[in-house]
Structure formats: structure tokens, C-alpha cells
Design an enzyme around this catalytic site. Structure first.
Site, PDB file in Angstrom:
ATOM      1  CG  ASP A 195       1.514   7.107  -0.863  1.00 53.68           C
ATOM      2  OD1 ASP A 195       2.854   6.377  -0.557  1.00 53.68           O
ATOM      3  OD2 ASP A 195       0.509   6.129  -1.281  1.00 53.68           O
TER       4      ASP A 195
ATOM      5  CG  ASN B 213      -9.866   2.039  -1.154  1.00 56.05           C
ATOM      6  OD1 ASN B 213      -8.750   2.173  -2.081  1.00 56.05           O
ATOM      7  ND2 ASN B 213     -10.062   3.171  -0.479  1.00 56.05           N
TER       8      ASN B 213
ATOM      9  CG  HIS C 277      -5.306   3.660  -2.178  1.00 51.03           C
ATOM     10  ND1 HIS C 277      -5.322   3.420  -1.540  1.00 51.03           N
ATOM     11  CD2 HIS C 277      -4.757   2.725  -2.295  1.00 51.03           C
ATOM     12  CE1 HIS C 277      -5.240   3.322  -0.618  1.00 51.03           C
ATOM     13  NE2 HIS C 277      -4.634   2.149  -1.086  1.00 51.03           N
TER      14      HIS C 277
ATOM     15  CD  GLU D 213      -8.000   6.401   0.330  1.00 54.75           C
ATOM     16  OE1 GLU D 213      -7.791   5.854  -0.651  1.00 54.75           O
ATOM     17  OE2 GLU D 213      -7.445   6.538   1.332  1.00 54.75           O
TER      18      GLU D 213
HETATM   19  P1  PGA Z   1      -0.637  -2.955  -0.095  1.00 57.53           P
HETATM   20  O1  PGA Z   1      -0.991  -1.738  -0.593  1.00 57.53           O
HETATM   21  O2  PGA Z   1       0.914  -3.570  -1.061  1.00 57.53           O
HETATM   22  O3  PGA Z   1      -0.009  -3.121   1.415  1.00 57.53           O
HETATM   23  O4  PGA Z   1      -1.529  -4.101  -0.288  1.00 57.53           O
HETATM   24  C1  PGA Z   1      -1.087  -1.245  -1.431  1.00 57.53           C
HETATM   25  C2  PGA Z   1      -1.869   0.346  -1.568  1.00 57.53           C
HETATM   26  O5  PGA Z   1      -2.493  -0.056  -0.844  1.00 57.53           O
HETATM   27  O6  PGA Z   1      -1.364   1.381  -2.572  1.00 57.53           O
END
Ligand code: PGA
Length: 240
Positions: free
Chosen positions: A67, A136, A138, A143
Site C-alpha cells: 500500500d 481494526n 485490516h 479496512e
Molecule cells: P503496525 O501496523 O505494524 O505498525 O502495527 C500494521 C498494520 O496497520 O497493518
């Protein structure tokens, strides 16, 4: 879906990096899907160490990142391209001509989404896709929603994601939109390795592994993947 609970982030990084390094040794032209965020950083450090020790070369791999934020140029200090350059690509012999990214540049974003799945297919598909998980649920920036996506698309980020990631934006407001590989793109990867650490992920991890498969917890779709391994520390696994 296989679940491995490990002692700490370091143990996870050793396990995950050794799978990636072994794949690249076996197939120097491996196609790797990379993730950004805090979760993969230690794994990238182990990969850099292996490169520096002469154990592995990444010069012939092809990469696809999950992304990118909308509205940020590649070299913006908050872009995910920059993150990858600083945390992995620029510290190894990865060939930037085989690094693939969705383009946060508004004039190119639609085209880059349209072409990304085809580029992945033309490269022979992703051999190993690395993932984190949002609080959440994702994966990438898919999302929670009413349906599972297929190919790449532009997504409005949820408040939960903005709350989690705003800390990285020191001087400016975090973008409200991003481009992400779709769930279909992720599920077509031959092997998936997901890393989740810390108590803040415990609820999402529980829903991903024990909950129903539902787009309201996008990571739950991994229950349907035949070769997905979930790496957890004790904190993120505490509700299982
Ligand atoms: P993080 O994010 O590795 O910074 O916890 C993971 C994500 O949001 O997919």
C-alpha cells in the site's frame, strides 16, 4: 491457517526472515510482497544482516508493496516507498527497477491500481507475502467493510487507522486516503506470513483466528488461505 506463538519480536523476526531468506536462496528470482509499519521492521533487520554477512543476495528478486498513502510523493519522508528504502531496500542489493509500488501521486494512482494485479501476474504471482494487522483487523489498507475487495483500489482510511498512524506524521496531517492491494491480490500469494505483536493487537488477532470469516474483520479471510502462518507474541495471543 497455522498459528505460532513465540517468545518475543526477536524470535519472530528470526523465524520469518529465515523463511524469506531460504526462499530467495532456493529461488533468487523470488517475488516478494512486502509490508510497512512497525511489525516487519525487525524481520527486515535480520534480512539486512544476512545480506551484509554474504549469506544471501536480493539482487534478482521482484517486490510488490501492499500500500501507499495518497498525495505523498515517493520521496516524502512519510511515504511507504521511503520507509522501504530506509528500512530494507537501500541497505541491500535489491534492484530498484524490480521494486513495484502503488503510486500515491494523484495523476498516476488510478493507472497504477489498474495495472498492479496484472504486473503481479506477469511476474508469476507473489511467492511470499508479508503482512501486519491493524487494530481494526485490516490487512494492507483493506479496512473493515461490507465486502472483500479483489484488486487494488483507493480507500478512505478509518478513524482507527488514523489514530494508530498519525504518530508518524510530525509536521503535517496524515492523508485520509491510501491505495492498497485488494484482498484478492493478497489471497493469491502462494504463502502468507503475518506478524502481530503487542496487546493492542489482541482483539484483532482473536477475531482473525477465532471469529467468523467476515469483511468486517478483513484479516479473517486468511482462515481460507491454505498456506498462511500467523506469528504472534504472548501479548497479541493473550485472548486465544
Ligand atoms: P503496525 O501496523 O505494524 O505498525 O502495527 C500494521 C498494520 O496497520 O497493518
Amino acid at each position: 491457517m497455522e498459528v505460532r506463538v513465540m517468545e518475543n519480536t526477536f524470535e519472530i523476526s528470526k523465524a520469518v526472515s529465515s523463511i524469506i531468506i531460504d526462499e530467495v536462496k532456493r529461488n533468487p528470482k523470488a517475488v516478494l510482497g512486502f509490508a510497512t509499519g512497525a511489525s516487519p521492521i525487525e524481520t527486515y533487520k535480520r534480512m539486512i544482516e544476512a545480506y551484509e554477512n554474504g549469506e544471501v543476495s536480493f539482487k534478482s528478486i521482484t517486490t510488490f508493496n501492499l500500500d501507499e498513502y495518497c498525495g505523498l510523493t515517493r520521496d516524502d519522508e512519510n511515504s511507504y516507498f521511503r520507509f522501504m528504502k530506509e528500512n530494507l531496500f537501500g541497505k541491500t542489493d535489491i534492484d530498484f527497477s524490480r521494486v513495484n509500488f502503488l503510486s500515491g501521486d494523484e495523476t498516476e494512482s488510478e493507472k497504477s491500481c489498474r495495472e498492479y494485479s496484472e504486473k503481479i501476474a506477469a511476474a508469476g504471482g507473489i511467492d511470499i507475502q508479508l503482512l501486519g494487522i491493524g487494530t481494526n483487523g485490516h490487512i494492507g489498507f483493506n479496512e473493515p467493510s461490507d465486502s472483500f475487495s479483489d484488486g487494488p483500489f483507493k480507500v478512505k482510511l478509518t478513524q482507527s487507522t488514523i489514530n494508530s498512524n498519525s504518530k508518524y506524521f510530525k509536521d503535517k496531517k496524515m492523508p485520509g486516503y491510501a491505495l492498497t492491494m485488494g484482498i484478492g491480490d493478497i489471497m493469491r500469494a502462494k504463502k502468507i506470513l503475518l506478524i502481530a505483536t503487542g496487546e493492542s493487537k489482541a482483539n484483532a488477532v482473536f477475531k482473525m483466528i477465532k471469529g467468523e470469516v467476515t469483511p468486517s474483520c478483513p484479516a479473517s479471510v486468511l482462515q481460507n488461505h491454505s498456506n498462511a502462518v500467523i506469528y504472534l507474541d504472548r501479548e497479541s495471543a493473550k485472548l486465544l
